[in-house]
Design a protein around this motif. Structure first.
Motif, PDB file in Angstrom:
ATOM      1  N   LEU A 117       3.804 -14.905 -13.075  1.00 14.61           N
ATOM      2  CA  LEU A 117       3.635 -13.823 -12.107  1.00 14.61           C
ATOM      3  C   LEU A 117       2.956 -12.621 -12.769  1.00 14.61           C
ATOM      4  CD1 LEU A 117       4.336 -13.045  -9.144  1.00 14.61           C
ATOM      5  CD2 LEU A 117       6.397 -11.958 -10.050  1.00 14.61           C
ATOM      6  N   HIS A 118       1.948 -12.090 -12.107  1.00 15.06           N
ATOM      7  CA  HIS A 118       1.230 -10.914 -12.595  1.00 15.06           C
ATOM      8  C   HIS A 118       1.167  -9.869 -11.481  1.00 15.06           C
ATOM      9  CE1 HIS A 118      -0.197 -12.840 -16.308  1.00 15.06           C
ATOM     10  NE2 HIS A 118      -0.376 -13.921 -15.564  1.00 15.06           N
ATOM     11  N   SER A 119       1.382  -8.611 -11.850  1.00 12.56           N
ATOM     12  CA  SER A 119       1.307  -7.498 -10.907  1.00 12.56           C
ATOM     13  C   SER A 119       0.257  -6.514 -11.384  1.00 12.56           C
ATOM     14  CB  SER A 119       2.659  -6.794 -10.779  1.00 12.56           C
ATOM     15  OG  SER A 119       3.648  -7.692 -10.299  1.00 12.56           O
ATOM     16  N   LEU A 120      -0.409  -5.885 -10.434  1.00 10.83           N
ATOM     17  CA  LEU A 120      -1.496  -4.978 -10.763  1.00 10.83           C
ATOM     18  C   LEU A 120      -1.483  -3.819  -9.771  1.00 10.83           C
ATOM     19  CD1 LEU A 120      -3.982  -4.717 -12.678  1.00 10.83           C
ATOM     20  CD2 LEU A 120      -5.331  -5.805 -10.867  1.00 10.83           C
ATOM     21  N   GLU A 121      -1.611  -2.606 -10.273  1.00  4.18           N
ATOM     22  CA  GLU A 121      -1.702  -1.417  -9.440  1.00  4.18           C
ATOM     23  C   GLU A 121      -3.151  -0.978  -9.370  1.00  4.18           C
ATOM     24  OE1 GLU A 121      -0.186   2.869 -10.336  1.00  4.18           O
ATOM     25  OE2 GLU A 121       1.476   1.814  -9.344  1.00  4.18           O
ATOM     26  N   ILE A 122      -3.722  -0.982  -8.168  1.00 10.94           N
ATOM     27  CA  ILE A 122      -5.134  -0.677  -7.969  1.00 10.94           C
ATOM     28  C   ILE A 122      -5.258   0.640  -7.214  1.00 10.94           C
ATOM     29  CG2 ILE A 122      -7.284  -1.437  -6.895  1.00 10.94           C
ATOM     30  CD1 ILE A 122      -6.279  -4.309  -7.127  1.00 10.94           C
ATOM     31  N   SER A 123      -6.108   1.514  -7.695  1.00  8.18           N
ATOM     32  CA  SER A 123      -6.438   2.727  -6.949  1.00  8.18           C
ATOM     33  C   SER A 123      -7.513   2.386  -5.923  1.00  8.18           C
ATOM     34  CB  SER A 123      -6.946   3.810  -7.894  1.00  8.18           C
ATOM     35  OG  SER A 123      -5.976   4.141  -8.856  1.00  8.18           O
ATOM     36  N   ALA A 124      -7.438   3.028  -4.758  1.00  8.03           N
ATOM     37  CA  ALA A 124      -8.384   2.675  -3.706  1.00  8.03           C
ATOM     38  C   ALA A 124      -8.611   3.849  -2.774  1.00  8.03           C
ATOM     39  CB  ALA A 124      -7.880   1.469  -2.905  1.00  8.03           C
ATOM     40  N   GLY A 125      -9.808   3.888  -2.225  1.00  2.16           N
ATOM     41  CA  GLY A 125     -10.102   4.753  -1.094  1.00  2.16           C
ATOM     42  C   GLY A 125     -10.127   3.902   0.154  1.00  2.16           C
ATOM     43  N   ASN A 126      -9.439   4.337   1.211  1.00  2.16           N
ATOM     44  CA  ASN A 126      -9.426   3.574   2.454  1.00  2.16           C
ATOM     45  C   ASN A 126     -10.753   3.727   3.199  1.00  2.16           C
ATOM     46  OD1 ASN A 126      -6.805   2.751   2.004  1.00  2.16           O
ATOM     47  ND2 ASN A 126      -5.882   4.222   3.408  1.00  2.16           N
ATOM     48  N   PRO A 127     -11.086   2.757   4.067  1.00  3.44           N
ATOM     49  CA  PRO A 127     -12.301   2.896   4.888  1.00  3.44           C
ATOM     50  C   PRO A 127     -12.280   4.180   5.709  1.00  3.44           C
ATOM     51  CG  PRO A 127     -11.453   0.652   5.018  1.00  3.44           C
ATOM     52  CD  PRO A 127     -10.422   1.457   4.273  1.00  3.44           C
ATOM     53  N   SER A 128     -13.459   4.687   6.019  1.00  7.86           N
ATOM     54  CA  SER A 128     -13.584   5.961   6.733  1.00  7.86           C
ATOM     55  C   SER A 128     -13.429   5.812   8.236  1.00  7.86           C
ATOM     56  CB  SER A 128     -14.941   6.601   6.416  1.00  7.86           C
ATOM     57  OG  SER A 128     -15.996   5.722   6.778  1.00  7.86           O
TER      58      SER A 128
ATOM     59  N   TYR B 127       0.827  -1.202   0.000  1.00  3.73           N
ATOM     60  CA  TYR B 127       0.000   0.000   0.000  1.00  3.73           C
ATOM     61  C   TYR B 127       0.860   1.249   0.000  1.00  3.73           C
ATOM     62  CZ  TYR B 127       1.307  -0.384   4.901  1.00  3.73           C
ATOM     63  OH  TYR B 127       2.037  -0.505   6.055  1.00  3.73           O
ATOM     64  N   PHE B 128       0.270   2.357  -0.442  1.00  2.00           N
ATOM     65  CA  PHE B 128       0.918   3.659  -0.344  1.00  2.00           C
ATOM     66  C   PHE B 128       0.758   4.211   1.068  1.00  2.00           C
ATOM     67  CE2 PHE B 128       0.455   8.370  -0.813  1.00  2.00           C
ATOM     68  CZ  PHE B 128       1.784   8.645  -1.105  1.00  2.00           C
ATOM     69  N   THR B 129      -0.466   4.178   1.591  1.00  2.00           N
ATOM     70  CA  THR B 129      -0.707   4.647   2.949  1.00  2.00           C
ATOM     71  C   THR B 129      -1.897   3.901   3.534  1.00  2.00           C
ATOM     72  OG1 THR B 129      -1.211   6.577   4.338  1.00  2.00           O
ATOM     73  CG2 THR B 129      -2.182   6.545   2.133  1.00  2.00           C
ATOM     74  N   ARG B 130      -1.934   3.808   4.849  1.00  2.00           N
ATOM     75  CA  ARG B 130      -3.037   3.108   5.504  1.00  2.00           C
ATOM     76  C   ARG B 130      -3.781   4.011   6.489  1.00  2.00           C
ATOM     77  NH1 ARG B 130      -1.589   0.850  10.396  1.00  2.00           N
ATOM     78  NH2 ARG B 130       0.584   1.017  10.996  1.00  2.00           N
ATOM     79  N   ILE B 131      -3.791   5.312   6.225  1.00  2.00           N
ATOM     80  CA  ILE B 131      -4.517   6.223   7.097  1.00  2.00           C
ATOM     81  C   ILE B 131      -6.010   6.207   6.757  1.00  2.00           C
ATOM     82  CG2 ILE B 131      -2.528   7.715   7.510  1.00  2.00           C
ATOM     83  CD1 ILE B 131      -3.706   9.711   5.554  1.00  2.00           C
ATOM     84  N   VAL B 132      -6.808   6.448   7.770  1.00  2.00           N
ATOM     85  CA  VAL B 132      -8.262   6.439   7.638  1.00  2.00           C
ATOM     86  C   VAL B 132      -8.726   7.455   6.597  1.00  2.00           C
ATOM     87  CG1 VAL B 132     -10.367   7.117   8.855  1.00  2.00           C
ATOM     88  CG2 VAL B 132      -8.751   5.575   9.947  1.00  2.00           C
ATOM     89  N   GLY B 133      -9.625   7.004   5.710  1.00  2.00           N
ATOM     90  CA  GLY B 133     -10.305   7.912   4.802  1.00  2.00           C
ATOM     91  C   GLY B 133      -9.484   8.459   3.661  1.00  2.00           C
ATOM     92  N   TYR B 134      -8.237   7.973   3.484  1.00  2.00           N
ATOM     93  CA  TYR B 134      -7.420   8.509   2.386  1.00  2.00           C
ATOM     94  C   TYR B 134      -7.988   8.007   1.058  1.00  2.00           C
ATOM     95  CZ  TYR B 134      -3.258  10.094  -0.096  1.00  2.00           C
ATOM     96  OH  TYR B 134      -2.395  10.746  -0.945  1.00  2.00           O
ATOM     97  N   SER B 135      -8.337   8.937   0.178  1.00  2.00           N
ATOM     98  CA  SER B 135      -9.101   8.579  -1.027  1.00  2.00           C
ATOM     99  C   SER B 135      -8.226   8.249  -2.231  1.00  2.00           C
ATOM    100  CB  SER B 135     -10.048   9.732  -1.404  1.00  2.00           C
ATOM    101  OG  SER B 135      -9.310  10.916  -1.705  1.00  2.00           O
ATOM    102  N   ARG B 136      -6.901   8.526  -2.148  1.00  2.00           N
ATOM    103  CA  ARG B 136      -6.049   8.333  -3.319  1.00  2.00           C
ATOM    104  C   ARG B 136      -4.956   7.286  -3.040  1.00  2.00           C
ATOM    105  NH1 ARG B 136      -3.022  12.186  -4.764  1.00  2.00           N
ATOM    106  NH2 ARG B 136      -3.064  13.467  -2.871  1.00  2.00           N
ATOM    107  N   ASN B 137      -5.320   6.257  -2.302  1.00  2.00           N
ATOM    108  CA  ASN B 137      -4.354   5.200  -2.017  1.00  2.00           C
ATOM    109  C   ASN B 137      -4.036   4.430  -3.298  1.00  2.00           C
ATOM    110  OD1 ASN B 137      -2.620   3.723  -0.452  1.00  2.00           O
ATOM    111  ND2 ASN B 137      -4.199   2.668   0.714  1.00  2.00           N
ATOM    112  N   VAL B 138      -2.835   3.880  -3.350  1.00  2.00           N
ATOM    113  CA  VAL B 138      -2.412   3.052  -4.482  1.00  2.00           C
ATOM    114  C   VAL B 138      -1.927   1.720  -3.913  1.00  2.00           C
ATOM    115  CG1 VAL B 138      -0.830   2.800  -6.424  1.00  2.00           C
ATOM    116  CG2 VAL B 138      -1.755   5.056  -5.847  1.00  2.00           C
ATOM    117  N   LEU B 139      -2.517   0.630  -4.372  1.00  2.00           N
ATOM    118  CA  LEU B 139      -2.196  -0.705  -3.883  1.00  2.00           C
ATOM    119  C   LEU B 139      -1.445  -1.479  -4.960  1.00  2.00           C
ATOM    120  CD1 LEU B 139      -5.671  -1.603  -2.334  1.00  2.00           C
ATOM    121  CD2 LEU B 139      -3.777  -0.357  -1.275  1.00  2.00           C
ATOM    122  N   GLN B 140      -0.368  -2.138  -4.560  1.00  2.00           N
ATOM    123  CA  GLN B 140       0.380  -3.008  -5.459  1.00  2.00           C
ATOM    124  C   GLN B 140       0.003  -4.450  -5.141  1.00  2.00           C
ATOM    125  OE1 GLN B 140       2.283  -1.909  -7.905  1.00  2.00           O
ATOM    126  NE2 GLN B 140       2.362   0.257  -7.340  1.00  2.00           N
ATOM    127  N   VAL B 141      -0.654  -5.119  -6.088  1.00  2.00           N
ATOM    128  CA  VAL B 141      -1.156  -6.475  -5.893  1.00  2.00           C
ATOM    129  C   VAL B 141      -0.382  -7.415  -6.803  1.00  2.00           C
ATOM    130  CG1 VAL B 141      -3.185  -7.956  -6.112  1.00  2.00           C
ATOM    131  CG2 VAL B 141      -3.442  -5.633  -5.264  1.00  2.00           C
TER     132      VAL B 141
END
Length: 335
Positions: free
Chosen positions: A99-110, A21-35
């Motif tokens: 092996l497959h990698s994927l970058e997912i955009s995510a909003g963290n839970p509030s 993850y980029f960040t795990r702070i509450v409510g962050y709407s522009r997180n980027v996840l590397q899966v």
């Protein structure tokens, strides 16, 4: 009969699964996840790779474009009702084993949430149409990450306030960071420091750490003395991320400072120029990095564009990061 060895067929299960993850702070709407996931068996055309999150509240979004590791023709769909999930539907070539990698955009839970579990599965059918498909490889689950309130403060000390800074492109540098925790750190913990793209930490970074504020701050007034029990015992650099083990002793609501060396600055100021810090289970909000000392807004305009056998004047426009001192300063141009 002669004894012999025969290679074993690959285990028909998904392996090497991970979520970063980029960040795990509450409510962050522009997180980027590397899966990441390794397929033992290819997914046929029209089949599905599913990534399912047990923690509600995430808002997953498909990347645009899809990862280069996925073949052309693959498509992505996000469903955030109930347990959030990402569905990768294989196109006409299918999804090959490997092996497959994927970058997912995510909003963290509030609200703060437990780590939960991320489950990877592959199916022969398009799950959007059948609901429950025929599994291909054995599914795999990995721990997710906690979503928490941010630490009270985290910042990079500016050039003027630091001792030993060198912000030129690709140079070694000495960076000073400030942080204030919301709670106390009563046990050994891991400091995680992540820089923007282009930053490179030393592989073994323990020798580059300093906690004596007078050694790296021009004015250490207002900074809390580093606790004697909070000794750094290990530090490993992994590209733009450093992980260091530090002892307990940090008090709540007290500002602390430390210095860490980096092997290389970025070649130019990154477009996403943010740093992140985690300590004692508290993540920081993203905070601003430094500008690399490079020329910007550089352009060259010839007065005449037609072929010519004689020298032609050109106009050169540029914006320097620092002043060129006078007298005696020099500006060099290389052809």
């Amino acid at each position: 009969l002669a004894a012999g060895n025969a290679p074993l067929a690959p285990l028909q299960a998904l392996t090497d699964c991970s979520v970063d993850y980029f960040t795990r702070i509450v409510g962050y709407s522009r997180n980027v996840l590397q899966v990441q996931v390794r397929l033992a068996t290819a997914v046929p055309s029209g089949g599905t790779l599913q990534v399912l999150v047990s923690t509600p509240g995430f808002s997953l979004r498909c990347p645009e474009p899809l990862s280069p590791s996925l073949p052309q023709g693959a498509s992505c769909f996000a469903n955030n009702t109930g347990e959030p999930q990402i569905l990768i539907i294989a196109g006409s070539p299918g999804l090959p084993a490997g092996l497959h990698s994927l970058e997912i955009s995510a909003g963290n839970p509030s609200t703060e949430s437990a780590a939960g579990v991320w489950t990877f599965a592959t199916f022969s059918e398009d799950l959007r149409e059948v609901g429950t498909g025929t599994p291909i490889d054995k599914s795999a689950s990995v721990p997710g990450f906690q979503v928490q309130q941010p630490m009270a403060e985290a910042a990079l000390v500016d050039y003027a306030g630091s001792i030993g800074r060198v912000d030129r492109p690709s140079e070694r540098n000495r960076l000073v960071f400030l942080f204030t925790l919301r709670g106390t750190a009563s046990a050994q913990s891991t400091l995680r420091l992540r820089g923007p793209a282009g930053v490179v930490f030393d592989d073994f970074c323990l020798d580059g750490l300093s906690t004596t504020a007078s050694d790296f701050l021009h004015d250490p007034t207002g900074v809390t003395a580093w606790p004697a029990s909070a000794v750094f015992s290990t530090c490993r650099g992994q590209g733009r991320e450093a992980l260091a083990t530090v002892g307990p002793g940090f008090a709540a609501s007290k500002p602390y400072a430390f210095r860490i060396d980096i092997r290389s600055n970025p070649v130019q100021t990154p477009a996403e120029n943010s740093w992140l810090m985690e300590l004692a289970g508290e993540p920081s909000t993203p905070f601003a990095g430094f500008s690399v000392w490079t020329f910007t807004e550089l352009s060259v305009h010839p007065v005449v564009t037609a072929p010519s056998s004689i020298p032609v004047p050109v106009t050169i426009d540029f914006h320097s990061h620092n002043d060129v001192p006078a007298p005696g300063g020099e500006l060099w141009l290389y052809g």
